[in-house]
Design an enzyme around this catalytic site. Structure first.
Site, PDB file in Angstrom:
ATOM      1  N   ASP A  52       0.865  -1.175   0.000  1.00 51.30           N
ATOM      2  CA  ASP A  52       0.000   0.000   0.000  1.00 51.30           C
ATOM      3  C   ASP A  52       0.902   1.226   0.000  1.00 51.30           C
ATOM      4  OD1 ASP A  52      -2.454   1.537   0.425  1.00 51.30           O
ATOM      5  OD2 ASP A  52      -3.244  -0.310   1.318  1.00 51.30           O
ATOM      6  N   ASP A 160      -3.119   4.655  -2.354  1.00 54.51           N
ATOM      7  CA  ASP A 160      -4.200   5.195  -1.531  1.00 54.51           C
ATOM      8  C   ASP A 160      -4.649   6.580  -2.021  1.00 54.51           C
ATOM      9  OD1 ASP A 160      -5.582   4.688   1.110  1.00 54.51           O
ATOM     10  OD2 ASP A 160      -4.670   6.626   1.562  1.00 54.51           O
ATOM     11  N   GLU A 218      -6.343   3.792  -5.988  1.00 53.92           N
ATOM     12  CA  GLU A 218      -7.645   3.951  -5.317  1.00 53.92           C
ATOM     13  C   GLU A 218      -8.138   5.372  -5.585  1.00 53.92           C
ATOM     14  OE1 GLU A 218      -9.885   4.059  -1.037  1.00 53.92           O
ATOM     15  OE2 GLU A 218      -8.002   5.080  -1.398  1.00 53.92           O
ATOM     16  N   HIS A 290     -10.965  -3.260   3.152  1.00 51.35           N
ATOM     17  CA  HIS A 290     -10.969  -2.858   4.565  1.00 51.35           C
ATOM     18  C   HIS A 290     -11.869  -1.643   4.830  1.00 51.35           C
ATOM     19  CE1 HIS A 290      -8.234  -0.347   2.431  1.00 51.35           C
ATOM     20  NE2 HIS A 290      -8.241   0.510   3.438  1.00 51.35           N
ATOM     21  N   ASP A 291     -12.421  -1.024   3.791  1.00 53.92           N
ATOM     22  CA  ASP A 291     -13.287   0.151   3.971  1.00 53.92           C
ATOM     23  C   ASP A 291     -14.766  -0.155   3.741  1.00 53.92           C
ATOM     24  OD1 ASP A 291     -11.088   1.848   4.402  1.00 53.92           O
ATOM     25  OD2 ASP A 291     -10.885   2.281   2.261  1.00 53.92           O
TER      26      ASP A 291
HETATM   27  C1  GLC Z   1      -8.201   5.199   1.747  1.00 55.98           C
HETATM   28  C2  GLC Z   1      -8.035   3.980   2.617  1.00 55.98           C
HETATM   29  C3  GLC Z   1      -8.728   4.216   3.912  1.00 55.98           C
HETATM   30  C4  GLC Z   1      -8.067   5.396   4.589  1.00 55.98           C
HETATM   31  C5  GLC Z   1      -8.034   6.618   3.686  1.00 55.98           C
HETATM   32  C6  GLC Z   1      -7.045   7.629   4.182  1.00 55.98           C
HETATM   33  O1  GLC Z   1      -9.527   5.433   1.423  1.00 55.98           O
HETATM   34  O2  GLC Z   1      -8.494   2.844   1.948  1.00 55.98           O
HETATM   35  O3  GLC Z   1      -8.703   3.091   4.744  1.00 55.98           O
HETATM   36  O4  GLC Z   1      -8.744   5.706   5.762  1.00 55.98           O
HETATM   37  O5  GLC Z   1      -7.634   6.316   2.378  1.00 55.98           O
HETATM   38  O6  GLC Z   1      -5.741   7.150   4.028  1.00 55.98           O
END
Ligand code: GLC
Length: 520
Positions: A52, A160, A218, A290-291
């Site tokens: 990540d 991320d 992402e 995980h979200d």
């Molecule tokens: C992304 C991650 C999430 C995190 C956010 C800030 O959306 O997947 O878990 O809280 O970024 O880093």
């Protein structure tokens, strides 16, 4: 390939997405030696390992930020977004923040630093200050760190919120709605003015000349048009992106306002993404991470039909065109957590929302009810390995409660049962390897207006697949289009026994049934 969520040293304000050292492993997870051993073992199995990459922000405990906040004339001051109070107002006055952006984790996106009397920007928690990508030293420091991990042997990055890194430098007013990744401020930092330039520079500086790497960005709020640009191989940016439209399909006015699934909307969204990236670019496919709450609880049924629903959802996703992602426990049909009280939650987004909503007069019971459905903690309970104490996850005290259903839902039991969700996922993955049409075939949605049935065809050369799925707990009867062509063809994967003599003109799909026909 294996993607690990952040395992770097971190104060764990946001489950490791607040990194205080990019070049080490947090002792919670092990040591650098153990990491190297893991990487070697993954490679020995012919697999890849993806890290990540969290570079929209660092932890406020990262040495870069510690320097940056030290004084206004520190050489690293400009590595983050520092601004004075709004004109005519005093720092600390209510509403004196440099603009009106809200944090995605509740409250303002600005934090006053008493040391210099200026504010810093944090789109996420106040312990996650945003890096200033306008500064080329910041970018070079990040690229150098990325090369360092690649030299160590890692095979790529999941990046991320990477489409947030280029901000409108005027920081104009807007509004980010509570807890949601939507609202009027988003145009000022989503797919911002220099984003493609930054990603192409990153590609040149980090990835060019290296073979076999994987990159996935992402990207909350990304559109299909932008995704085509990000993933067009000719542009040298990214291999694929995680879009968010299909996981917002059951959001109401805000992130915390869950609505029942409307299957038609889900088909419209995923069908558009399939068509939009058919000629140029590439899709990633996911229900869970995980979200996100657990998909079997969210779009399926975590009661009597759990096993059928989990298999059907896997079938539908894996038969789309794109790269499928499986989040730990999804392959077991793990469910949302039965949390009773706010004390059971750990996620900063959930806790901040609860505190803010209750302090502004919301009924705590109602807020809790929304958290139970929406909270990211649903996906974060310990992995259920076996039926021993704490599901075999730890002999200590887990940091968040184990889901009590581990006695029934666990890896050991499912590996021993050929009819389990786990073995169904193995068969789906195998099908992708043995049937080129799964990876390469075109995609055509059927029954677009049907409220229960999700169906589509795939075609590649002379091979065609027909995927039929019932997204409800009630039987539904359909007439398969081109029924005569499909009558008597082979069913390559199913979650119920299939009777080959069934008439496809008058076919009843059982609760959460999913099956795939093949024609050559
Ligand atoms: C992304 C991650 C999430 C995190 C956010 C800030 O959306 O997947 O878990 O809280 O970024 O880093």
């Amino acid at each position: 390939m294996l993607w690990l969520s952040p395992i770097y040293p971190s104060p764990q304000d946001d489950a490791g997405y607040d990194i205080s050292d990019y070049r080490d492993i947090d002792p919670t997870f092990g040591s650098m030696e153990e990491f190297d051993a893991l990487l070697a073992a993954v490679h020995e199995r012919g697999m890849k390992l993806v890290m990540d990459l969290v570079v929209n922000h660092t932890s406020d405990e990262h040495p870069w930020f510690v320097e940056s906040r030290a004084s206004k004339d520190n050489p690293m001051r400009d590595w983050y977004w520092w601004r004075p109070a709004r004109e005519g107002m005093n720092a600390g006055d209510p509403g004196a923040e440099p603009n009106n952006w809200g944090s995605i984790f509740s409250g303002p996106a600005w934090e006053l630093d008493d040391n210099t009397g200026e504010y810093y920007l944090h789109l996420f928690s106040r312990k996650q200050p945003d890096l200033n990508w306008e500064n080329s030293e910041v970018r070079q420091a990040i690229y150098s760190m990325m090369r360092w991990w690649l030299d160590r042997g890692v095979d790529g990055y999941r990046m991320d919120v990477i489409n947030f890194i280029s901000k409108d430098t005027n920081l104009p007013n807007g509004h980010v709605r509570d807890g949601g990744l939507s609202g009027d401020a988003m145009p000022h930092f989503v797919d911002g003015p220099r984003i493609h330039e930054f990603l192409q520079e990153m590609h040149r500086e980090v990835f060019a000349g290296r073979e076999g790497l994987i990159t996935v960005g992402e990207m909350p709020g990304v559109t299909i048009e932008e995704a085509r640009l990000y993933t067009d191989p000719a542009r040298n940016e990214l291999d694929m992106v995680f879009q968010f439209e299909h996981v917002q399909v059951d959001h109401g006015a805000t992130f915390w306002d869950p609505r029942p699934l409307r299957l038609r909307d889900l088909k419209t969204i995923l069908g558009r993404w399939q068509a939009g990236l058919a000629e140029v670019g590439w899709n990633s496919l996911y229900w869970n991470n995980h979200d996100q709450p657990r998909v079997v609880s969210r779009f399926g049924d975590d009661g009597a039909h759990r096993v059928h629903a989990a298999k059907m959802l896997g079938t539908v996703l894996h038969l789309h065109r794109g790269t499928p992602y499986v989040y730990q426990g999804e392959e077991l049909g793990m469910t949302n957590a039965p949390f009773d009280s706010i004390e059971d939650f750990r996620d900063i987004q959930s806790l901040n929302h609860f505190a803010e909503a209750v302090s502004t007069g919301a009924d705590p019971k109602a807020v809790l009810a929304a958290l139970r459905v929406r909270s990211r903690d649903n996906a974060r309970t310990p992995m259920q390995w076996d039926d021993t104490e704490n599901a075999g996850f730890t002999t200590g005290t887990p940091w968040i409660a184990v889901n009590p259903n581990y006695k029934v839902i666990n890896a050991q039991a499912e590996m021993a049962d050929d009819d389990s969700v786990f073995h169904h996922y193995r068969r789906l993955i195998e099908l992708r390897h043995t049937e080129p049409v799964v990876a390469h075939g075109d995609f055509h949605m059927l029954f677009t207006d049907h409220d229960q049935v999700y169906a589509f065809t795939r075609r590649y050369g002379s091979t065609e697949l027909l995927v039929l799925a019932n997204f409800s707990g009630h039987p539904t009867t359909i007439e398969v289009p081109d029924a005569d062509r499909w009558q008597g063809t082979e069913v390559v994967i199913a979650n119920y026994p299939v009777d080959a003599t069934e008439n496809l003109r008058d076919l009843t799909l059982r609760p959460f049934e999913g099956r795939v026909y093949r024609l050559r």
